[in-house]
Enzyme design. Structure first.
Site, PDB file in Angstrom:
ATOM      1  N   LYS A  21       0.859  -1.189   0.000  1.00 10.68           N
ATOM      2  CA  LYS A  21       0.000   0.000   0.000  1.00 10.68           C
ATOM      3  C   LYS A  21       0.898   1.244   0.000  1.00 10.68           C
ATOM      4  O   LYS A  21       1.801   1.356   0.839  1.00 10.68           O
ATOM      5  CB  LYS A  21      -0.826  -0.025   1.280  1.00 10.68           C
ATOM      6  CG  LYS A  21      -2.287   0.322   1.108  1.00 10.68           C
ATOM      7  CD  LYS A  21      -3.017   0.009   2.415  1.00 10.68           C
ATOM      8  CE  LYS A  21      -4.339   0.714   2.477  1.00 10.68           C
ATOM      9  NZ  LYS A  21      -4.980   0.549   3.792  1.00 10.68           N
TER      10      LYS A  21
HETATM   11  O1  G3P Z   1      -7.687   1.405   6.033  1.00 12.27           O
HETATM   12  C1  G3P Z   1      -8.165   2.547   5.401  1.00 12.27           C
HETATM   13  C2  G3P Z   1      -9.513   3.024   5.875  1.00 12.27           C
HETATM   14  O2  G3P Z   1     -10.462   2.004   5.738  1.00 12.27           O
HETATM   15  C3  G3P Z   1      -9.532   3.733   7.186  1.00 12.27           C
HETATM   16  O3  G3P Z   1     -10.829   4.006   7.625  1.00 12.27           O
HETATM   17  O4  G3P Z   1     -12.411   4.670   9.396  1.00 12.27           O
HETATM   18  O5  G3P Z   1      -9.960   5.229   9.638  1.00 12.27           O
HETATM   19  O6  G3P Z   1     -11.389   6.426   7.994  1.00 12.27           O
HETATM   20  P1  G3P Z   1     -11.160   5.136   8.731  1.00 12.27           P
END
Ligand code: G3P
Length: 218
Positions: free
Chosen positions: A85
């Site tokens: 990533k």
């Molecule tokens: O891993 C990336 C993403 O899914 C993070 O989500 O909830 O931290 O905005 P969030």
């Protein structure tokens, strides 16, 4: 639509995997930090890859292209399931091209617009991760961006898979599916909310009560 679990917690991963609910895993440095304790990231990724037969996204933390490529190679060496990533920056896209040239799959993350997603696809990304919830948080329509990316990728026959991320509730998951995301990554809490419906619980309860009243075994 493929469903990935957005966590580095091996217990959660095992539970969802054994139930056959998931096709892969995504992680990020924040999720790793939550579970790491005194374990090395390498060991954590290795355990996850041994558990799940599917893509496992592991994120670089360097911010220069050379550093990202070097970390990306190390991550990819851990296991064949690893997808590296990288962030959607100029250096991230440089690193993406180099890693792809070395046949390492790349998930370009922190995507917040369809034009960013276009650049990532042209750099050879295997996956693009638009952050739906974080866009909603700042007053944009996250799903609209996923839909725009779908349109652009279809128009130009770009094969990068759209991996809807930062999904906060089942409606985000449904809407991602409706606009044609290839994959959605969900935290465990959201995954199990997809399963539950009060009418399912009520229906099961009454079936079991009726059967018990009959007083026979199968
Ligand atoms: O891993 C990336 C993403 O899914 C993070 O989500 O909830 O931290 O905005 P969030």
């Amino acid at each position: 639509m493929k469903i990935f679990l957005d966590t580095a917690d091996l217990n959660e991963i095992r539970r969802a995997n054994e139930a056959g609910l998931i096709d892969g895993i995504t992680t990020n440095p924040s999720l790793l930090a939550k579970v790491a304790g005194d374990r090395s990231p390498r060991d954590i990724f290795l355990d996850i890859c041994r558990e799940v037969d599917g893509p496992v996204s592991a994120e670089v933390v360097a911010i220069d292209a050379e550093g990202m490529v070097s970390e990306g190679r190390k991550l990819a060496d851990i296991h064949e399931n690893i997808v590296v990533k990288v962030p959607l920056t100029e250096n991230g896209l440089r690193a993406c091209r180099t890693l792809r040239a070395n046949e390492i799959r790349v998930n370009v993350t922190l995507c917040f617009s369809a034009v960013q997603a276009l650049l990532a696809a042209k750099a050879g990304a295997s996956y693009i991760s638009p952050f739906v919830g974080r866009l909603d948080d700042v007053g944009h329509d996250g799903i609209e961006i996923v839909s725009e990316i779908r349109e652009v990728y279809d128009e130009y026959e770009l094969e990068t898979e759209i991996l809807a991320a930062s999904l906060r509730h089942p409606k985000h998951v449904l809407e991602s599916a409706l606009v044609g995301a290839d994959c959605a990554t969900l935290p465990p809490g959201v995954l199990y909310k997809l399963l539950r419906h009060p009418l399912t619980d009520a229906g099961l309860e009454s079936f079991l009560a009726d059967w018990k009243a009959l007083g026979k075994g199968l």
